[in-house]
Scaffold this motif. Structure first.
Motif, mmCIF file in Angstrom:
data_model
loop_
_atom_site.group_PDB
_atom_site.id
_atom_site.type_symbol
_atom_site.label_atom_id
_atom_site.label_comp_id
_atom_site.label_asym_id
_atom_site.label_seq_id
_atom_site.Cartn_x
_atom_site.Cartn_y
_atom_site.Cartn_z
ATOM 1 N N HIS A 187 0.801 -1.127 0.119
ATOM 2 C CA HIS A 187 0.024 -0.041 0.071
ATOM 3 C C HIS A 187 0.722 1.163 -0.011
ATOM 4 O O HIS A 187 0.304 2.428 0.075
ATOM 5 N N LEU A 189 2.450 3.513 -2.077
ATOM 6 C CA LEU A 189 2.251 3.799 -3.629
ATOM 7 C C LEU A 189 3.747 4.047 -4.263
ATOM 8 O O LEU A 189 3.972 3.924 -5.497
ATOM 9 N N SER A 190 4.407 5.024 -3.504
ATOM 10 C CA SER A 190 5.693 5.464 -4.037
ATOM 11 C C SER A 190 6.610 4.425 -4.368
ATOM 12 O O SER A 190 7.370 4.250 -5.193
ATOM 13 N N THR A 281 0.336 11.271 -9.960
ATOM 14 C CA THR A 281 0.936 10.156 -8.886
ATOM 15 C C THR A 281 0.246 8.936 -8.750
ATOM 16 O O THR A 281 -1.118 9.063 -9.061
ATOM 17 N N GLU A 283 -0.755 7.922 -6.107
ATOM 18 C CA GLU A 283 -1.546 8.167 -5.113
ATOM 19 C C GLU A 283 -2.876 8.984 -5.585
ATOM 20 O O GLU A 283 -4.128 8.604 -5.155
ATOM 21 N N GLU A 284 -2.647 9.790 -6.506
ATOM 22 C CA GLU A 284 -3.833 10.513 -6.987
ATOM 23 C C GLU A 284 -4.540 9.379 -7.740
ATOM 24 O O GLU A 284 -5.901 9.609 -8.013
#
Length: 300
Positions: A187, A189-190, A281, A283-284
């Protein structure tokens, strides 16, 4: 050739459907990111793949073999790091690593020493004295010591500091360069964004999107930040524009790729003084997909 493939994978626990028709496919030499929040079905999927749980319906295959019936044969070529690492408290980290190497029929070698050094692990300490991060390092060293064809990693950097996360990412890229496959549940994301070729997003036991990062970003367009000489009129009404915010004259929004040309022509009439654009990203992208599922036809 697909190293790993699931088709319509479903797992019931009583009346609760933990997995609902999960389709995954990991090719040789591919790092595949499997992302979703805690409780979304990631670990359950991995346990079915490892033959720890039996699927209620559907198929799970690794190397073309049945994940449940042929688990023993499959495990000879698979390395696994669990999401919650428990070690024998009275053994040292080095003894645990050596035990796993011997269970695989191998012998401690230079690769073991190299990984211990790279992950900055003291192998002489008893496991009871290790922090969560150091227990994770033991599990990673033990798994990465193995010359596996497929690495199944469940939240592998949990508890690691940013420097050790980078060491892990570098090593995974080395594994990939050797033609090995990696299924990485996360989880963070990066992390997924840096090392994965493809991504599957899972929510409530269902895969809601699968593709390369480029393909997934294409679905969500471009993030634009722009400043103009005069305020931009009619931006929110433009086709392909969403998520408009305006802070002290700096306007940010998301633009659908196919409408970008028309949007830029509209904005340029207001005198652009500064503009930045970037792909969203992960995340977005992640948030947008969850909004779509939670609010079908709604915002996002």
């Amino acid at each position: 050739m697909a190293m790993l493939k699931t088709t319509g994978l479903t797992k019931m626990f009583g009346d609760f459907k933990a997995l609902d028709g999960v389709d995954l496919e990991v090719e040789a030499g591919e790092v595949f990111g499997f992302i979703g929040p805690n409780g979304s079905g990631k670990s359950t999927t991995l346990r079915v793949l490892l033959g720890i749980l039996q699927a209620t319906e559907g198929k799970a295959e690794i190397f073309g073999l049945d994940a449940w019936k042929d688990a023993v044969e499959i495990h000879k070529r698979v390395a696994y790091v669990p999401g919650d690492v428990n070690l024998w408290p009275n053994l040292t980290g080095g003894e645990v690593i050596d035990l796993f190497i011997k269970l695989r029929g191998g012998k401690p070698d230079g690769k073991r020493e190299e990984l211990i050094r790279r992950f900055d692990l003291d192998p002489r300490k008893k496991c009871r004295a290790y922090s969560k991060g150091n227990r994770q390092k033991v599990a990673l060293v033990a798994a990465l010591c193995m010359d596996a064809d497929l690495y199944i990693l469940d939240e592998p950097t949990s508890g690691l500091d940013p420097l050790m996360e980078r060491v892990f990412q570098d090593y995974i890229m080395e594994v990939k360069a050797k033609g090995k496959s990696v299924l990485l549940s996360s989880h963070i994301l990066s992390e997924v964004e840096k090392i994965c070729d493809k991504v599957a997003i899972i929510q409530q036991g269902k895969i809601i999107e699968t593709g390369t990062l480029k393909e997934l970003r294409h679905l969500t367009g471009t993030i634009v930040q722009v400043e103009t000489k005069v305020p931009i009129a009619g931006l929110r009404e433009l086709k392909g524009v969403s998520g408009v915010t305006d802070e002290d004259g700096a306007v940010s929004f998301q633009a659908d790729t196919e409408e970008l040309d028309a949007i830029m022509r509209h904005i340029s009439a207001f005198g652009i003084t500064r503009m930045d654009s970037s792909p969203p990203t992960l995340e977005e992208l992640f948030i947008r997909h969850y909004e779509k599922v939670d609010h079908p036809g709604g915002g996002g």
